[in-house]
Design an enzyme around this catalytic site. Structure first.
Site, PDB file in Angstrom:
ATOM      1  N   CYS A 158      45.857   4.165  20.651  1.00 34.17           N
ATOM      2  CA  CYS A 158      44.642   4.968  20.613  1.00 34.17           C
ATOM      3  C   CYS A 158      44.487   5.700  21.933  1.00 34.17           C
ATOM      4  O   CYS A 158      44.799   5.154  22.987  1.00 34.17           O
ATOM      5  CB  CYS A 158      43.437   4.063  20.366  1.00 34.17           C
ATOM      6  SG  CYS A 158      41.900   4.976  20.169  1.00 34.17           S
TER       7      CYS A 158
ATOM      8  N   CYS B 242      38.993   2.631  25.345  1.00 35.67           N
ATOM      9  CA  CYS B 242      37.815   1.804  25.625  1.00 35.67           C
ATOM     10  C   CYS B 242      38.214   0.584  26.470  1.00 35.67           C
ATOM     11  O   CYS B 242      39.264  -0.024  26.243  1.00 35.67           O
ATOM     12  CB  CYS B 242      37.166   1.350  24.328  1.00 35.67           C
ATOM     13  SG  CYS B 242      36.644   2.735  23.308  1.00 35.67           S
TER      14      CYS B 242
ATOM     15  N   CYS C 259      38.979  -2.868  24.668  1.00 41.23           N
ATOM     16  CA  CYS C 259      39.805  -2.869  23.449  1.00 41.23           C
ATOM     17  C   CYS C 259      41.287  -3.051  23.771  1.00 41.23           C
ATOM     18  O   CYS C 259      41.849  -2.324  24.589  1.00 41.23           O
ATOM     19  CB  CYS C 259      39.590  -1.563  22.698  1.00 41.23           C
ATOM     20  SG  CYS C 259      40.646  -1.412  21.246  1.00 41.23           S
TER      21      CYS C 259
ATOM     22  N   CYS D 241      41.215  -6.206  17.009  1.00 41.23           N
ATOM     23  CA  CYS D 241      42.246  -5.225  16.705  1.00 41.23           C
ATOM     24  C   CYS D 241      43.275  -5.148  17.820  1.00 41.23           C
ATOM     25  O   CYS D 241      42.952  -5.164  18.993  1.00 41.23           O
ATOM     26  CB  CYS D 241      41.642  -3.862  16.384  1.00 41.23           C
ATOM     27  SG  CYS D 241      40.802  -3.061  17.759  1.00 41.23           S
TER      28      CYS D 241
HETATM   29  N1  SAH Z   1      38.451   3.538  16.891  1.00 35.00           N
HETATM   30  C1  SAH Z   1      37.431   3.258  15.956  1.00 35.00           C
HETATM   31  C2  SAH Z   1      37.871   2.301  14.864  1.00 35.00           C
HETATM   32  C3  SAH Z   1      38.727   1.144  15.283  1.00 35.00           C
HETATM   33  S1  SAH Z   1      38.038  -0.050  16.390  1.00 35.00           S
HETATM   34  C4  SAH Z   1      36.200   2.725  16.635  1.00 35.00           C
HETATM   35  O1  SAH Z   1      36.260   2.407  17.816  1.00 35.00           O
HETATM   36  O2  SAH Z   1      35.170   2.670  15.970  1.00 35.00           O
HETATM   37  C5  SAH Z   1      37.081  -1.047  15.316  1.00 35.00           C
HETATM   38  C6  SAH Z   1      36.014  -1.885  16.011  1.00 35.00           C
HETATM   39  O3  SAH Z   1      36.583  -2.984  16.734  1.00 35.00           O
HETATM   40  C7  SAH Z   1      35.181  -1.089  17.008  1.00 35.00           C
HETATM   41  O4  SAH Z   1      33.812  -1.186  16.722  1.00 35.00           O
HETATM   42  C8  SAH Z   1      35.554  -1.742  18.311  1.00 35.00           C
HETATM   43  O5  SAH Z   1      34.532  -1.630  19.213  1.00 35.00           O
HETATM   44  C9  SAH Z   1      35.852  -3.172  17.919  1.00 35.00           C
HETATM   45  N2  SAH Z   1      36.566  -3.921  18.956  1.00 35.00           N
HETATM   46  C10 SAH Z   1      37.488  -3.458  19.840  1.00 35.00           C
HETATM   47  N3  SAH Z   1      37.874  -4.440  20.679  1.00 35.00           N
HETATM   48  C11 SAH Z   1      37.173  -5.549  20.323  1.00 35.00           C
HETATM   49  C12 SAH Z   1      37.123  -6.895  20.819  1.00 35.00           C
HETATM   50  N4  SAH Z   1      37.883  -7.295  21.836  1.00 35.00           N
HETATM   51  N5  SAH Z   1      36.286  -7.762  20.197  1.00 35.00           N
HETATM   52  C13 SAH Z   1      35.527  -7.376  19.151  1.00 35.00           C
HETATM   53  N6  SAH Z   1      35.531  -6.135  18.633  1.00 35.00           N
HETATM   54  C14 SAH Z   1      36.349  -5.229  19.217  1.00 35.00           C
HETATM   55 FE1  SF4 Z   2      40.308   3.303  20.241  1.00 34.02          FE
HETATM   56 FE2  SF4 Z   2      39.838   0.693  20.517  1.00 34.02          FE
HETATM   57 FE3  SF4 Z   2      38.084   2.455  21.446  1.00 34.02          FE
HETATM   58 FE4  SF4 Z   2      38.353   2.151  18.786  1.00 34.02          FE
HETATM   59  S1  SF4 Z   2      37.630   0.613  20.224  1.00 34.02           S
HETATM   60  S2  SF4 Z   2      38.245   4.080  19.926  1.00 34.02           S
HETATM   61  S3  SF4 Z   2      40.567   1.703  18.676  1.00 34.02           S
HETATM   62  S4  SF4 Z   2      40.199   2.212  22.175  1.00 34.02           S
END
Ligand code: SAH
Ligand code: SF4
Length: 358
Positions: free
Chosen positions: A120, A124, A127, A344
């Site tokens: 991605c 973030c 993530c 994820c």
């Molecule tokens: N990129 C899109 C969709 C994929 S991420 C988005 O960010 O909405 C899907 C969800 O997983 C998002 O809400 C993200 O904040 C969450 N997520 C990412 N890392 C995480 C973590 N370590 N624990 C819990 N949720 C997480």
């Molecule tokens: Fe990308 Fe992870 Fe942020 Fe979703 S939460 S936009 S997958 S970096």
């Protein structure tokens, strides 16, 4: 390299296979009968079967790992033709129910969480998917095949009603063309018949793409990964907020065509000591004023090397109760599949360290 047959809508296939009704038959073989070869598609002329076999593959994904959780959820790791890997998760939302005589009363209820990109770009801070950077977009067929392979693996009948969430790896709106195409292929009545109102696109908030998605008017549900209520904190957690701030997201959401009986879902990842205070809850209520919204609080799921922590359950409940008292629908996401590295990107990461995929 062979083309991926699942990349094509029925209308596109109808232009390639003559006469056009063959496209419907082909869809039936792929999405209902779960054919594994073109050769077995016996109502198609032999010559056509040979041509298709020459030009297309039916198997763009190879399942390379599968982890089953105690709660019945299953996490899959798929390898693409170029060796990259993506995850998809089958979430068991409700177990099958039986009458006393053993006859099935209710089918199990599933939600499938699918990936839209390898890695991605959004980056973030919390993530794991973001850590490995961005590799490439998935094609529509690679998105569709995640669900198809899970149906095959679990023996889920093609007429079974499942929900789809684009919440796996990647930012779906950064791959909007292929995602929009996948939405259409999934919903084709001669295919999997997964109606757009049972599909939810989750986005980190690319406001201009939310507007564009709205104009496509696919009938899909929208989820916004908000996670913070002021721009300063949100920028630290989600660098994309510099380009698309909270106000621009809210504006895009207000313009989005939401199904009359539905609400926009706001996901709020709760991180201990970062955004779990009542001050944030109060601001959230203000932000959502006038929007048909529901809020889903998500426990931050820690992984090795992260500096963030999982919040305390009582802080989660306090946050939830505040919103409920203000009349905002608010749920706490059950941590499904915690024992199978559910957040994820975690299974992919684990396998990469073991030398599987790239
Ligand atoms: N990129 C899109 C969709 C994929 S991420 C988005 O960010 O909405 C899907 C969800 O997983 C998002 O809400 C993200 O904040 C969450 N997520 C990412 N890392 C995480 C973590 N370590 N624990 C819990 N949720 C997480
Ligand atoms: Fe990308 Fe992870 Fe942020 Fe979703 S939460 S936009 S997958 S970096």
């Amino acid at each position: 390299m062979k083309k991926i047959i699942q990349d094509y809508t029925k209308e596109e296939l109808a232009e390639r296979v003559k006469p056009p009704f063959r496209a419907k038959q082909l869809y039936n073989w792929i999405y209902h009968k779960h054919a594994s070869t073109f050769t077995e598609m016996e109502n198609l002329p032999k010559s056509l079967r040979a041509e298709l076999d020459e030009e297309y593959t039916l198997h763009p994904l190879k399942m390379v790992d599968k982890q089953e959780s105690r709660d019945g959820s299953i996490k899959y790791l798929f390898e693409l033709h170029d060796g990259h890997t993506v995850e998809a998760v089958l979430l068991l939302m409700r177990e099958a129910q039986y009458h006393e005589d053993g006859v099935l009363k209710h089918h199990p209820r599933y939600t499938v969480c699918i990936s839209s990109q390898v890695g991605c770009k959004v980056g973030c801070a919390f993530c794991l998917t973001a850590k490995g950077g961005f590799m490439r977009d998935l094609s529509a067929g690679e998105i569709v095949s995640q669900v198809l392979e899970i149906y095959k693996d679990k023996g889920i009948p093609s007429n079974h009603r499942v929900n789809l969430v684009y919440m796996g790896m990647g930012e779906p709106l950064d791959n909007l063309d292929n995602v929009a195409k996948a939405v259409k292929i999934f919903s084709d009545m001669d295919g999997m018949s997964i109606s757009p109102n049972r599909q939810t696109i989750s986005t980190s908030g690319l406001s201009s793409k939310i507007e564009k998605l709205g104009r496509l008017d696919l009938g899909i549900n929208l989820a916004i990964s908000l996670h913070a209520v002021d721009d300063e904190l949100r920028q630290q957690l989600m660098p994309i907020n510099k380009a698309y701030n909270i106000a621009s997201i809210m504006e895009a959401v207000r313009n989005f065509p939401v199904n009359q009986r539905k609400k926009v879902l706001f996901e709020y990842l709760v991180i201990k000591g970062v955004n779990d205070d009542l001050g944030a809850a109060k601001k959230l209520v203000k932000l959502l004023d006038g929007i048909r919204a529901k809020v889903n609080l998500i426990y931050f799921n820690p992984y090795p090397g992260t500096g963030f922590q999982r919040p305390e359950p009582e802080d989660m409940r306090r946050f939830q109760q505040y919103l409920l008292n203000k009349g905002i629908l608010c749920t706490i996401r059950e941590s499904k599949g915690l024992d199978i590295s559910a957040a994820c990107g975690q299974l992919r990461e684990q396998k990469l360290s073991e030398g599987v995929g790239k």
